[in-house]
Design a protein around this motif. Structure first.
Motif, PDB file in Angstrom:
ATOM      1  N   UNK A   1      58.399  34.984  37.702  1.00  0.00           N
ATOM      2  CA  UNK A   1      58.481  34.956  35.975  1.00  0.00           C
ATOM      3  C   UNK A   1      57.119  34.879  35.421  1.00  0.00           C
ATOM      4  N   UNK A   2      56.391  34.092  36.002  1.00  0.00           N
ATOM      5  CA  UNK A   2      54.900  33.684  35.301  1.00  0.00           C
ATOM      6  C   UNK A   2      54.257  34.849  35.048  1.00  0.00           C
ATOM      7  N   UNK A   3      53.801  35.483  36.243  1.00  0.00           N
ATOM      8  CA  UNK A   3      53.177  36.988  36.058  1.00  0.00           C
ATOM      9  C   UNK A   3      53.611  37.939  35.317  1.00  0.00           C
ATOM     10  N   UNK A   4      55.048  38.018  35.501  1.00  0.00           N
ATOM     11  CA  UNK A   4      55.887  39.301  34.760  1.00  0.00           C
ATOM     12  C   UNK A   4      55.552  39.010  32.991  1.00  0.00           C
ATOM     13  N   UNK A   5      55.876  37.859  32.710  1.00  0.00           N
ATOM     14  CA  UNK A   5      55.490  37.483  31.321  1.00  0.00           C
ATOM     15  C   UNK A   5      54.112  37.541  31.033  1.00  0.00           C
ATOM     16  N   UNK A   6      53.457  37.181  31.829  1.00  0.00           N
ATOM     17  CA  UNK A   6      51.846  37.279  31.556  1.00  0.00           C
ATOM     18  C   UNK A   6      51.429  38.628  31.447  1.00  0.00           C
ATOM     19  N   UNK A   7      51.859  39.600  32.473  1.00  0.00           N
ATOM     20  CA  UNK A   7      51.512  41.238  32.020  1.00  0.00           C
ATOM     21  C   UNK A   7      51.902  41.699  30.705  1.00  0.00           C
ATOM     22  N   UNK A   8      53.036  41.203  30.282  1.00  0.00           N
ATOM     23  CA  UNK A   8      53.404  41.684  28.849  1.00  0.00           C
ATOM     24  C   UNK A   8      52.492  40.985  27.659  1.00  0.00           C
ATOM     25  N   UNK A   9      52.137  39.885  27.988  1.00  0.00           N
ATOM     26  CA  UNK A   9      51.292  38.982  27.092  1.00  0.00           C
ATOM     27  C   UNK A   9      49.764  39.704  27.079  1.00  0.00           C
ATOM     28  N   UNK A  10      49.255  39.797  28.289  1.00  0.00           N
ATOM     29  CA  UNK A  10      47.813  40.690  28.232  1.00  0.00           C
ATOM     30  C   UNK A  10      47.981  41.889  27.654  1.00  0.00           C
ATOM     31  N   UNK A  11      49.268  42.537  27.500  1.00  0.00           N
ATOM     32  CA  UNK A  11      49.197  43.870  26.806  1.00  0.00           C
ATOM     33  C   UNK A  11      49.159  43.683  25.400  1.00  0.00           C
ATOM     34  N   UNK A  12      49.914  42.476  24.930  1.00  0.00           N
ATOM     35  CA  UNK A  12      49.673  41.962  23.404  1.00  0.00           C
ATOM     36  C   UNK A  12      48.348  41.842  23.120  1.00  0.00           C
ATOM     37  N   UNK A  13      47.548  41.140  24.188  1.00  0.00           N
ATOM     38  CA  UNK A  13      46.078  40.740  23.845  1.00  0.00           C
ATOM     39  C   UNK A  13      45.240  42.151  24.138  1.00  0.00           C
ATOM     40  N   UNK A  14      45.766  43.220  24.572  1.00  0.00           N
ATOM     41  CA  UNK A  14      44.921  44.362  24.610  1.00  0.00           C
ATOM     42  C   UNK A  14      44.083  44.501  25.973  1.00  0.00           C
ATOM     43  N   UNK A  15      44.396  43.548  26.915  1.00  0.00           N
ATOM     44  CA  UNK A  15      43.612  43.436  28.141  1.00  0.00           C
ATOM     45  C   UNK A  15      44.269  43.434  29.301  1.00  0.00           C
ATOM     46  N   UNK A  16      43.379  43.932  30.390  1.00  0.00           N
ATOM     47  CA  UNK A  16      44.351  43.542  31.808  1.00  0.00           C
ATOM     48  C   UNK A  16      43.014  42.973  32.521  1.00  0.00           C
ATOM     49  N   UNK A  17      43.609  41.857  33.486  1.00  0.00           N
ATOM     50  CA  UNK A  17      42.827  40.937  34.031  1.00  0.00           C
ATOM     51  C   UNK A  17      42.010  41.725  35.074  1.00  0.00           C
ATOM     52  N   UNK A  18      40.804  41.309  35.208  1.00  0.00           N
ATOM     53  CA  UNK A  18      39.701  41.683  36.376  1.00  0.00           C
ATOM     54  C   UNK A  18      39.874  40.880  37.437  1.00  0.00           C
ATOM     55  N   UNK A  19      40.310  39.564  37.141  1.00  0.00           N
ATOM     56  CA  UNK A  19      40.423  38.399  38.155  1.00  0.00           C
ATOM     57  C   UNK A  19      41.360  37.594  37.669  1.00  0.00           C
ATOM     58  N   UNK A  20      42.231  37.251  38.737  1.00  0.00           N
ATOM     59  CA  UNK A  20      43.520  36.524  38.580  1.00  0.00           C
ATOM     60  C   UNK A  20      43.300  35.316  39.621  1.00  0.00           C
ATOM     61  N   UNK A  21      43.378  33.945  38.877  1.00  0.00           N
ATOM     62  CA  UNK A  21      43.000  32.820  39.866  1.00  0.00           C
ATOM     63  C   UNK A  21      44.128  31.550  39.559  1.00  0.00           C
ATOM     64  N   UNK A  22      44.554  31.188  40.727  1.00  0.00           N
ATOM     65  CA  UNK A  22      45.291  30.118  40.743  1.00  0.00           C
ATOM     66  C   UNK A  22      45.033  29.106  41.794  1.00  0.00           C
ATOM     67  N   UNK A  23      45.342  27.715  41.652  1.00  0.00           N
ATOM     68  CA  UNK A  23      45.280  26.753  42.645  1.00  0.00           C
ATOM     69  C   UNK A  23      46.223  27.149  43.803  1.00  0.00           C
ATOM     70  N   UNK A  24      45.918  26.460  45.042  1.00  0.00           N
ATOM     71  CA  UNK A  24      46.545  26.763  46.161  1.00  0.00           C
ATOM     72  C   UNK A  24      47.079  25.821  47.087  1.00  0.00           C
ATOM     73  N   UNK A  25      48.402  25.492  47.181  1.00  0.00           N
ATOM     74  CA  UNK A  25      48.878  24.414  48.038  1.00  0.00           C
ATOM     75  C   UNK A  25      49.490  25.056  49.186  1.00  0.00           C
ATOM     76  N   UNK A  26      50.743  25.511  48.910  1.00  0.00           N
ATOM     77  CA  UNK A  26      51.685  26.516  49.788  1.00  0.00           C
ATOM     78  C   UNK A  26      51.608  27.753  49.221  1.00  0.00           C
ATOM     79  N   UNK A  27      51.272  27.956  47.964  1.00  0.00           N
ATOM     80  CA  UNK A  27      51.004  29.340  47.352  1.00  0.00           C
ATOM     81  C   UNK A  27      51.939  29.692  46.140  1.00  0.00           C
ATOM     82  N   UNK A  28      52.833  28.819  45.742  1.00  0.00           N
ATOM     83  CA  UNK A  28      54.021  29.090  44.957  1.00  0.00           C
ATOM     84  C   UNK A  28      53.289  29.567  43.409  1.00  0.00           C
TER      85      UNK A  28
END
Lengths: 454, 454
Positions: free
Chosen positions: A241-268
């Motif tokens: 749900x995080x990324x699906x929302x972010x996808x729409x929101x990046x559209x609102x911002x008129x951009x698409x990510x070249x790089x996506x970053x997150x911290x990593x424990x187990x991966x959620x």
């Protein structure tokens, strides 16, 4: 006035989870029964997990899984979360990069963990389960499941890694406020805990051990199931749900990510922000880079080995094909308790193996330095885990400064650090240290996994 | 799906503060110079406050004061804040009332205080001030000013009430993260602090004393001004962005509040949510009730006296016409540090006298009981101060249950309690107690104000 936040109304809360398994070119290898070495079927997982979660876990066919309306209604307390342009961080770095972050810290539990907790508690309630058990490291998952079970009228028992139990008393109180029962792990309440304490009475715990204890309680208690906060496929899927929302929101911002970053424990949280964008790499030829930021002291992706291993310390789980440091790995007592886990999720491990993502390791002191800069510029004090994502983001943004490229970087702010101020105290006072793991120690730990692959 | 949150885009951040002084039927009585007893002019305040703040303080003419664009840009980090319908709290209470809350806890500092801190820091920067001093009780104002001064490149020195300094170490760390210097008050660094410690070396401090120390530092340091977090007219006015947004959001929800509730220390968050709606009582004949929820142990509105008094313990401020418990009042060590103040703001006191608002007092234990119910239903762990507003809201909602009336209740969630989990611990462990103040003690304290009015 420059637009700072990109918001979506509740009606835009995703209606389906995205199941990346369905579109992966190489499907994950099967979970194996530890005794028979036979691939597991969903029903093999029913004694431990809720049926719906077990079915989702091994579902490699359906790319979109409907989100129950009751869960969406609960999401509405805090979702859609804001996408924020980090103008002030950009300015402080002097970078031409455009930095965005998805602010998952606004959830009741203070982190992204609630996205899966609400789903799992709902499925449990639907199945007639009355008790859920779990483990928690930093306390973010425990807090989330405590709240989610309260919403759906289920009792909750949490095994909390002892080092976090001591370092983070406020997390305990949060779980108590939401009505859960909390036990520091290792404990004498389970065979798994007893075994560990007998070998080392001063053992300060690990996620692997707490998982063993929670599973043991679940399988030995009627009408009780176990809920995991990361690693597993269904958990990672709930986070999309995080990324699906972010996808729409990046559209609102008129951009698409070249790089996506997150911290990593187990991966959620990484899965949550990355998978929806990664599907466009897999299906539509996009070239976004996906960077997992892990602690230098717990380097499963950068220095681990891809092989079958247990998900827990005592060896109660199925054998999982994953990047691992060995299930006997003893992570250092870093403040980012949520990243102190020996393995990477199965899907993530396969994607890493197949080159769809990359990983960097971050020193503890560097993570806090990044966190303080972020707090002073963007105003949100980040959780120690999230500090790793910020440090990796800053590295990429400074590369842009060197090359002059205005790349678009999106990172996931997985949680806030209001309950982790003790860690910041330790940083400011100069008491904090970095932790390294030597090649020799690493080889010894990984041998505990190697032995299972002979 | 029922709509839970009512959101506004950044473009709807108010462009003007609402100055209720301009529309009050009875204007507040003048501030008096303590020696000459002559009404103060703005320039009399210039040695202590920034010029713009001093001018705003005594402005009884202009109902709308423009908000600088730089301040609005900073507001955009967290504003507009959500208006939320508390469906789950309503359900738990079984009330026909419609309960809404304005969620000011989403600000970087975790409370509404940032609304005025950003304005004051901006005005200071514009005037060329390089240092701001202040006091803080619960630490919310101190955290807010620390962050705001960091944003505008100003140094910040905070005197923190000693009891809060000890009870709330995480608040200290937050201020440190934002780069401020923090001193527990009373301290030996000022004459005011020395005088108090000489009389009682174990004095655990009060807002009144911390204010004395901060003012003393400001007037004795070049290019340094003092910033107050509540009580004063300009501070209350800056907070009206809360109610102005809420007014639009209630329109989105298709309702208008019958009752508006906020906790009450000096009056800033109460003013913020109440004044924009109260103007319709004054100007348009609306009949909304406005309820201030104060601690039973610090009952300035319910048991105080309207007369001239000092705003601080040492008597360094002008004489203010207000409901007061006497500037020598020693508030009990309740966890709601932000409500431990002897007086009510001047505007608020006049409005109280004129019957535009009412007040209730809340026992400490009842406030936490309400806070836990709110956390378990609505998912946000409230600050101890905000718990008072919730308790008062619950009382009104239960009255609706008795009468069957579906009243619309709006309260201000002034801040979250993530940094106050020690207080919740004390509640759960049974260590917490209620504090009462006897009529005899009260009369003795109020005499310190009476003596000034002879």
């Amino acid at each position: 006035m420059k637009q700072k936040k990109f918001l979506l109304p509740e009606s835009e809360i995703p209606t389906h989870y995205f199941n990346i398994q369905a579109v992966m070119p190489n499907k994950p290898m099967p979970f194996l029964h530890p005794a028979t070495r036979q691939p597991l079927k969903p029903e093999d997982l029913y004694p431990i997990f809720c049926k719906e979660c077990a079915d989702q876990e091994l579902n490699q066919k359906d790319a979109w899984i409907p989100i129950p309306e009751e869960v969406r209604q609960q999401y509405a307390s805090y979702r859609c979360t804001p996408l924020v342009r980090a103008y002030e961080l950009e300015k402080a770095l002097g970078t031409p990069a455009h930095i965005y972050f998805k602010n998952e810290s606004v959830s009741p539990a203070g982190s992204h963990k609630l996205n899966s907790a609400l789903a799992q508690a709902y499925y449990a309630k639907e199945q007639g389960v009355t008790n859920l058990t779990t483990e928690t490291g930093a306390g973010q998952w425990g807090g989330a499941l405590s709240y989610a079970t309260k919403k759906f009228g289920i009792d909750c028992a949490v095994y909390m890694v002892k080092v976090s139990y001591e370092q983070k008393p406020y997390r305990r109180s949060i779980m108590q406020t939401f009505g859960a029962a909390i036990t520091p792990s290792p404990s004498m309440s389970t065979r798994a805990g007893k075994d560990i304490l007998t070998r080392n009475p001063n053992d300060r715990g690990s996620l692997g051990c707490a998982i063993s204890e929670a599973i043991e309680l679940a399988v030995s208690t009627p009408n009780c199931k176990y809920a995991l906060g990361s690693v597993l496929n269904h958990v990672c899927m709930h986070q999309t749900v995080i990324g699906l929302e972010a996808e729409k929101q990046m559209e609102l911002a008129g951009e698409y990510p070249d790089i996506v970053i997150a911290c990593f424990g187990g991966g959620s949280n990484f899965s949550g922000i990355a998978f929806p964008f990664m599907r466009h790499n897999i299906l539509d030829g996009k070239k976004t880079r996906f960077i997992a930021a892990e602690p230098y002291s717990c380097p499963k992706l950068t220095r681990g080995k891809f092989e079958y291993d247990f998900g827990d310390e005592a060896g109660m789980t199925p054998l999982l094909p994953m990047f691992t440091l060995g299930h006997s790995f003893k992570p250092a007592s870093i403040h980012a308790g949520g990243l102190r886990y020996h393995g990477a999720g199965v899907i993530l491990s396969q994607l890493m193996k197949d080159g769809y993502m990359e990983a960097v390791d971050i020193e503890q002191m560097d993570s806090f330095k990044a966190g303080v800069l972020f707090a002073q510029t963007e105003g949100i004090i980040p959780a120690p885990e999230s500090c790793h994502a910020i440090a990796a983001t800053i590295t990429e943004a400074l590369k842009c400064k060197e090359t002059g490229e205005a790349k678009t970087i999106l990172f996931n702010l997985s949680g806030h650090g209001f309950v982790d101020m003790g860690a910041y105290d330790s940083y400011f006072s100069g008491e904090m240290q970095n932790y390294h793991v030597s090649d020799e120690d690493l080889a010894r730990f990984i041998k505990s996994a190697d032995d299972l692959n002979k």
